[in-house]
Design a protein around this motif. Sequence first.
Motif, mmCIF file in Angstrom:
data_model
loop_
_atom_site.group_PDB
_atom_site.id
_atom_site.type_symbol
_atom_site.label_atom_id
_atom_site.label_comp_id
_atom_site.label_asym_id
_atom_site.label_seq_id
_atom_site.Cartn_x
_atom_site.Cartn_y
_atom_site.Cartn_z
ATOM 1 N N ARG A 1 -38.617 -10.020 -2.861
ATOM 2 C CA ARG A 1 -38.221 -9.354 -1.482
ATOM 3 C C ARG A 1 -38.949 -9.569 -0.488
ATOM 4 N NH1 ARG A 1 -38.117 -4.074 -3.536
ATOM 5 N NH2 ARG A 1 -35.939 -3.802 -4.104
ATOM 6 N N CYS A 2 -38.838 -10.097 0.658
ATOM 7 C CA CYS A 2 -39.710 -10.431 1.681
ATOM 8 C C CYS A 2 -38.662 -10.529 3.030
ATOM 9 C CB CYS A 2 -40.405 -11.691 1.592
ATOM 10 S SG CYS A 2 -39.576 -13.022 1.490
ATOM 11 N N SER A 3 -39.742 -10.235 4.075
ATOM 12 C CA SER A 3 -39.045 -10.255 5.652
ATOM 13 C C SER A 3 -40.129 -10.938 6.431
ATOM 14 C CB SER A 3 -38.572 -9.007 5.842
ATOM 15 O OG SER A 3 -38.099 -9.002 7.205
ATOM 16 N N CYS A 4 -41.029 -9.961 6.813
ATOM 17 C CA CYS A 4 -41.842 -10.332 8.146
ATOM 18 C C CYS A 4 -42.980 -11.248 8.067
ATOM 19 C CB CYS A 4 -42.743 -9.061 8.606
ATOM 20 S SG CYS A 4 -43.761 -8.604 7.164
ATOM 21 N N GLN A 5 -43.257 -11.445 6.676
ATOM 22 C CA GLN A 5 -44.220 -12.365 6.308
ATOM 23 C C GLN A 5 -45.552 -12.488 6.975
ATOM 24 O OE1 GLN A 5 -43.109 -16.407 5.322
ATOM 25 N NE2 GLN A 5 -40.831 -15.789 5.056
ATOM 26 N N ALA A 6 -45.600 -11.077 7.198
ATOM 27 C CA ALA A 6 -46.933 -10.735 8.553
ATOM 28 C C ALA A 6 -47.533 -9.373 7.929
ATOM 29 C CB ALA A 6 -46.543 -10.924 9.724
ATOM 30 N N ALA A 7 -47.419 -8.940 6.714
ATOM 31 C CA ALA A 7 -47.911 -7.561 6.568
ATOM 32 C C ALA A 7 -47.508 -6.463 7.254
ATOM 33 C CB ALA A 7 -49.585 -7.694 6.439
ATOM 34 N N ILE A 8 -46.104 -6.408 7.670
ATOM 35 C CA ILE A 8 -45.673 -5.302 8.405
ATOM 36 C C ILE A 8 -44.672 -4.717 7.839
ATOM 37 C CG2 ILE A 8 -44.621 -4.690 10.730
ATOM 38 C CD1 ILE A 8 -46.198 -7.552 11.918
ATOM 39 N N CYS A 9 -43.638 -5.455 7.167
ATOM 40 C CA CYS A 9 -42.634 -4.700 6.961
ATOM 41 C C CYS A 9 -42.534 -4.234 5.385
ATOM 42 C CB CYS A 9 -41.399 -5.772 6.751
ATOM 43 S SG CYS A 9 -41.711 -6.960 5.317
ATOM 44 N N GLY A 10 -43.751 -4.271 4.600
ATOM 45 C CA GLY A 10 -43.951 -3.857 3.420
ATOM 46 C C GLY A 10 -43.031 -4.142 2.233
ATOM 47 N N SER A 11 -42.384 -5.226 2.417
ATOM 48 C CA SER A 11 -41.308 -5.592 1.414
ATOM 49 C C SER A 11 -41.930 -6.486 0.022
ATOM 50 C CB SER A 11 -40.373 -6.735 2.006
ATOM 51 O OG SER A 11 -39.758 -6.123 3.028
ATOM 52 N N CYS A 12 -43.071 -7.075 0.234
ATOM 53 C CA CYS A 12 -43.566 -8.081 -0.704
ATOM 54 C C CYS A 12 -44.481 -7.688 -1.774
ATOM 55 C CB CYS A 12 -43.758 -9.479 0.012
ATOM 56 S SG CYS A 12 -45.204 -9.359 0.875
ATOM 57 N N ALA A 13 -44.797 -6.528 -2.171
ATOM 58 C CA ALA A 13 -45.839 -6.070 -3.012
ATOM 59 C C ALA A 13 -45.491 -6.476 -4.208
ATOM 60 C CB ALA A 13 -46.166 -4.625 -2.881
ATOM 61 N N GLY B 1 -50.844 -5.953 -4.601
ATOM 62 C CA GLY B 1 -50.937 -6.362 -3.156
ATOM 63 C C GLY B 1 -49.934 -7.087 -2.486
ATOM 64 N N LEU B 2 -49.798 -7.351 -1.068
ATOM 65 C CA LEU B 2 -48.947 -8.166 -0.558
ATOM 66 C C LEU B 2 -48.755 -9.361 -0.741
ATOM 67 C CD1 LEU B 2 -48.933 -6.223 3.060
ATOM 68 C CD2 LEU B 2 -47.549 -5.579 1.169
ATOM 69 N N ALA B 3 -47.648 -9.883 -1.236
ATOM 70 C CA ALA B 3 -47.839 -11.497 -1.398
ATOM 71 C C ALA B 3 -47.919 -12.025 -0.122
ATOM 72 C CB ALA B 3 -46.492 -11.996 -2.173
ATOM 73 N N CYS B 4 -47.514 -11.738 0.859
ATOM 74 C CA CYS B 4 -47.477 -12.609 2.486
ATOM 75 C C CYS B 4 -49.119 -12.415 2.863
ATOM 76 C CB CYS B 4 -46.524 -11.957 3.313
ATOM 77 S SG CYS B 4 -47.007 -10.291 3.924
ATOM 78 N N ASN B 5 -50.194 -11.519 2.106
ATOM 79 C CA ASN B 5 -51.117 -11.104 2.911
ATOM 80 C C ASN B 5 -52.351 -11.659 1.991
ATOM 81 O OD1 ASN B 5 -52.820 -9.815 4.697
ATOM 82 N ND2 ASN B 5 -52.908 -7.792 3.633
#
Lengths: 301, 367
Positions: free
Chosen positions: B52-64, B72-76
Amino acid sequence: MKVAYWPGCVSRGFTPELHGAMAAVAPKLDIELVELDRANCCGAGVIAEHNQELVDTLNARTFALAQGVEGAAGMMNICSTCQGAQSECRERLDASSEYREAINEHLQPEGLTYRHDPDWWNKNFLWLLVEEIGLDSLRERVVRPLTGLKVAAFYGCYISRPSRRLGFDRHPERDRYLDMVIETLGATPVDYAGKHKCCGFPLITMNKETSLRQAGRHIADALDADADCMVTPCPLCHLNLDLQQPDAAKRVERDLGLPVLHFPQLVGLALGISPKELGMNKHVVKTDEVQRVVAGVAAAA
Amino acid sequence: MPEYTLKIRRFDPESGRAAYWESFQVELPPERSVLDGVLQARDTQDGSLSIRCSCQAAICGSCAVRINGRTGLACNTKIGEAFERAKSFGHDEIVVEPMGNMPVIKDLIVDMDAVHWKKVKRVVPWLLPAGDPPEREYVVPPESMIDVTQTMACIHCGACVGACLSLEVDPEFIGPAALAKAYRFVGDPRDAATEDRLRDLAEDPHGLYDCTHCFACVEVCPKGVAPMDQIMRLRRRATADYGIKDRNNGYGHEKAFVDLIERYGTLHEAQLLPRSYGQGSLIRSQIDPSSLKQLASSLPTVINGLKSGKVSPKAALWHHKLPDQKHVRRIYKEIHSKDERLELNLYIVGESGGETEGAMAEGSQES
Ligand code: SF4
Ligand code: SF4
Ligand code: FES
């Protein structure tokens, strides 16, 4: 090396064998312990929950007493919980001079002051052993290698997290020290899931079920990984893992029976100190099997 | 361009197959994220790989997700750093798994509704003001909101929920994210249900006093919310400000501990248990039926302690006072007699590690 020594409350209460083991091990490593007999409880997270100013003042008092020990290289503790609780207070005391002054005012009537000094340290015996004494020096002192003993490391939360507060940026291997020491002593580290998890002790009076299910699960995992014993640098973990083990076994519905050693006891065995002097007869889960493996090695050598 | 191997936990409920591991080679610069790596694997090798992902900038909280065992966040998370960490454990693959404590829907996607959002709803995450709303907006002094800004930073990624060690053994625990959210309203000066909220959470056996103080949530939160600190604040409010005597011994345990240190300077363990069960009082613990029952259930443990020789009858009955105990008592008196609690919140003042002048914030809470 001379250190200001904070043994904590539990090592002088319900785990007296830990206090005795440390006293026996220190001279073998040329550590001179100056016990802080006027210092107070670290609060164990509970006073922090109650009042931050109070817990910061109480620990600033301990630090000030330690800083006053002439010729000491730093301060040493033998409890993961003391380490974490004290590091938390120190982080706040060091972050703001205004805050520090406000706290130091409470210490004035006793003639004490906590000094902000980035070079001054407070280390658990585990950290001190690896960072100040060094594994090479430890290896040279081993007279009874613990060959064949399979040991499951159990760190305790307070010495593992939060990693930033606990200096992992400067010492990134602090979450591996136990395994490194176990190897240095000639024993075999065991890999299992619970190594950095929680023993459940903070919940023992509030939710026994959640508390002991944690302890029971980690012990079971270590047994499944074929461990002969567990070792921990935290006496509070020891209470839940050893003293409470019979009850924990009921909560996870299986037989356990895994001896749990205090960290200085494991070191002491390899340094040739007798199990009795290390208080290994004062455990709830009998340590005979560990003693047998260690003695067997000594006899074969 | 460096090559990395991602070892990914796969699961597809429709296939009828159990979860399994699959490795993917990806090629990208070390400063790109683990999420970029997973997406490259999906785009070039297996279109069914799910995250699951969306913002790719540690904002939306989808990608943990869990990377090398750490949530942790995959995008972060930089893929180069993740590789270094794997290497330090002696592995040459970056392990990526779904978070813990939540059922897996597919591959790296967990069911946030079934766990995280359900728990958030449990704490009534909206304002309950007194009386009718004002004609225009609510006006509050900005200082009074500083206290809750840390909890407002939550992006509901669920990383703390996935890492929580109490949840691991008690799935009913309300958990870190929801309890942090509870503090967001308990600490809000406009909310009129403060005491009810606290009482509700304190009395719940899976609430305020089911957190095992393990710091896992503090460690993994990508936004510095420090959920455990918020739980400790909830406890402080419940006990010190409202004197809520809960049935989980939360009040009793704190009172017993704090009082024993005031009296002796170090912990008199033998008295901690009975006092905790008796709402802090040794007398009450001996006469109150519910605390007597709890004490009786601890007897086997006490007997084991005595039998092993680790607990001597003397240690159980007698405890020495510190030589300078009068100073500990004086410190207690000085601090307890203040009208306001002095607190330094490093989230607000910054963790400089060095000197931060003028960083002190007088607690906005009454004591
Ligand atoms: S500190 Fe409490 S809430 Fe946070 S992860 Fe641990 S048990 Fe869960
Ligand atoms: S508290 Fe932190 S880790 Fe937990 S959901 Fe919010 S942002 Fe994520
Ligand atoms: S994709 Fe939005 S937080 Fe990672």
